[in-house]
Design an enzyme around this catalytic site. Structure first.
Site, short mmCIF file in Angstrom:
data_model
loop_
_atom_site.label_atom_id
_atom_site.label_comp_id
_atom_site.label_asym_id
_atom_site.label_seq_id
_atom_site.Cartn_x
_atom_site.Cartn_y
_atom_site.Cartn_z
N ARG A 44 30.67 -22.78 9.88
CA ARG A 44 29.57 -23.68 10.25
C ARG A 44 30.06 -25.11 10.49
O ARG A 44 29.50 -25.82 11.32
CB ARG A 44 28.49 -23.67 9.17
N LYS B 51 17.47 -7.61 0.65
CA LYS B 51 16.03 -7.79 0.53
C LYS B 51 15.25 -7.34 1.75
O LYS B 51 15.49 -7.79 2.86
CB LYS B 51 15.72 -9.27 0.26
N GLY C 197 18.74 -16.56 8.26
CA GLY C 197 17.28 -16.59 8.36
C GLY C 197 16.81 -17.06 9.73
O GLY C 197 15.81 -16.56 10.26
#
Ligand code: 3PG
Ligand code: MG
Length: 399
Positions: A34, A200, A379
């Site tokens: 990043r 999840k 996300g």
């Protein structure tokens, strides 16, 4: 969208929101992707004599408190090394108080990095007063925090709102990411196959529902698979199940059954008695998992099915590992899927990988250079795969 290279930055204060939320262990950076991917934007400002103030978050600290393990200090150091010139790091001071720092010493062509914005309560709550401390200092706002574009934190939304009338532009990473998503997924060639894994299911419900009418197959793996198999009444042993999501899983299974999309669940599972690298009793179960065991990877039959489906795909989106990909006995499923995606890409498919763990797996299994695009967003990439509108992007100036 207008981008940073289209505005004059010489002598101007550029407030750059980057996503420098990188994995750090004991003060050392585990993966600097990043940071490296933000360099084109940073250099574009510095090379043209801009005075650069970089902001980022790191992790999810308790608001109002300093937490040394989530300090951006190692990032400031690494950034300085990559740029070959020191990056000032004025640090946070008292995190229960408004942010304060001085721009006096910041010359054109130099950068400073502010401490983790989330140490301040106003960041996550999107507070306009918090934004009001930073916005007046800058001449230009730049959003290059692709990984956080789905967030409405103050630095993503309230600051550019408070800077209305001044240039508010996209950074070069945001531009590249959005172009890649559009070119791969904008009008996807069929068969379009989505591979979704990870721990999840809650994070992926919106994405799966959005993708059902768009894809020919969705392949589910990782711990999230067990919420689905439990919803079908299968025995899952002590696998991780999100009981409050069983209803969502049932709804998704019904929607998939009524559509042209084949939603695949693992047909066998590599299981262990312990969540540990090497100490448990490892066994493969089909259909039902024996009591006392938990599923930690997709089994060999599932690997065969999934890799065959991927081999025929023309568009592939992958987010989330198929098992505990850090530990060898449970990394085979992820490795097989990674390999299959690389081979399908070489045979002409377009492929997009998103999510920190998935990107790390792609790197570890040496396929990162063999796919079309590895996103810096987790996300954020799921939000785009779910067709969500991104307020942080909509606020930026049109070209
Ligand atoms: C990420 O790693 O997904 C981004 O940096 C966003 O972080 P967040 O999920 O804590 O908002
Ligand atoms: Mg995240």
């Amino acid at each position: 969208m207008k981008t940073i290279d289209q505005v004059d930055v010489a002598g101007k204060v550029v407030l750059l929101r980057a996503d420098l939320n990188v994995p750090v262990e004991n003060g050392s950076i585990k993966d600097d992707k990043r940071i490296v991917e933000t360099l084109p934007t940073i250099k574009s400002v510095l090379d043209r004599g801009g005075r650069l103030v970089i902001m980022s978050h790191m992790g999810r600290p308790e608001a109002g408190k300093f937490d040394a393990s989530l300090s951006l200090a190692p990032v400031a150091k690494r950034l300085g090394e990559l740029l070959g010139s020191e990056v000032a790091f004025p640090s946070a001071g008292d995190c229960s108080q408004p942010i304060t720092f001085s721009l006096d010493a910041l010359e054109g062509g130099r950068a400073m990095l502010l401490e983790n914005l989330r140490f301040h309560a106003g960041e996550r709550s999107g507070d306009s007063q918090f934004a009001g401390k930073l916005a007046p200092l800058a001449d230009i706002y730049c959003n290059d925090a692709f990984g956080a574009t789905h967030r409405e934190d103050a630095s993503m939304v309230a600051i550019p709102e408070a800077m209305a009338g001044k240039p508010r532009v996209a950074g070069l990473l945001v531009k590249k990411e959005l172009e890649q998503f559009e070119s791969i997924l904008g009008s996807p060639a069929q068969p379009f196959v989505a591979v979704l894994g990870g721990a999840k299911v809650a994070d992926k419900i919106a994405t799966i529902e959005y993708l059902i009418p768009k894809t020919s197959a969705i392949l589910i793996g990782g711990a999230m698979a067990y919420t689905f198999t439990a919803a079908l009444g299968k025995k899952v042993g002590k696998s991780r199940v999100e009981n409050d999501r069983i209803k969502d899983a049932k709804r998704i299974l019904e929607a998939a059954a009524a559509s042209a999309c084949d939603l695949h669940l693992p047909v066998d599972h590599v299981c262990s008695t312990e969540f540990a690298k090497s100490s448990g009793d490892i066994e493969v179960f089909a259909e039902h998992i024996k009591d006392g065991y938990m599923g930690l990877d997709i089994g060999p039959e599932t690997q065969t099915q999934y890799t065959q489906i991927i081999a025929k795909a023309k568009t592939i989106a992958w987010n989330g590992p198929m098992g505990v990909s850090e530990w060898l006995p449970f990394s085979v499923g992820t490795q097989q899927v990674a390999q299959a995606i690389a081979e399908a890409t070489e045979a002409g498919a377009k492929s997009l990988i998103g999510g920190g763990d998935t990107a790390s797996a792609a790197k570890k299994f040496e396929i990162a250079d063999r796919v079309t695009h590895v996103s810096t967003g987790g996300g954020a990439s799921l939000a785009l795969l779910a067709g969500e509108r991104l307020r942080s992007i909509e606020l930026l100036d049109q070209a």
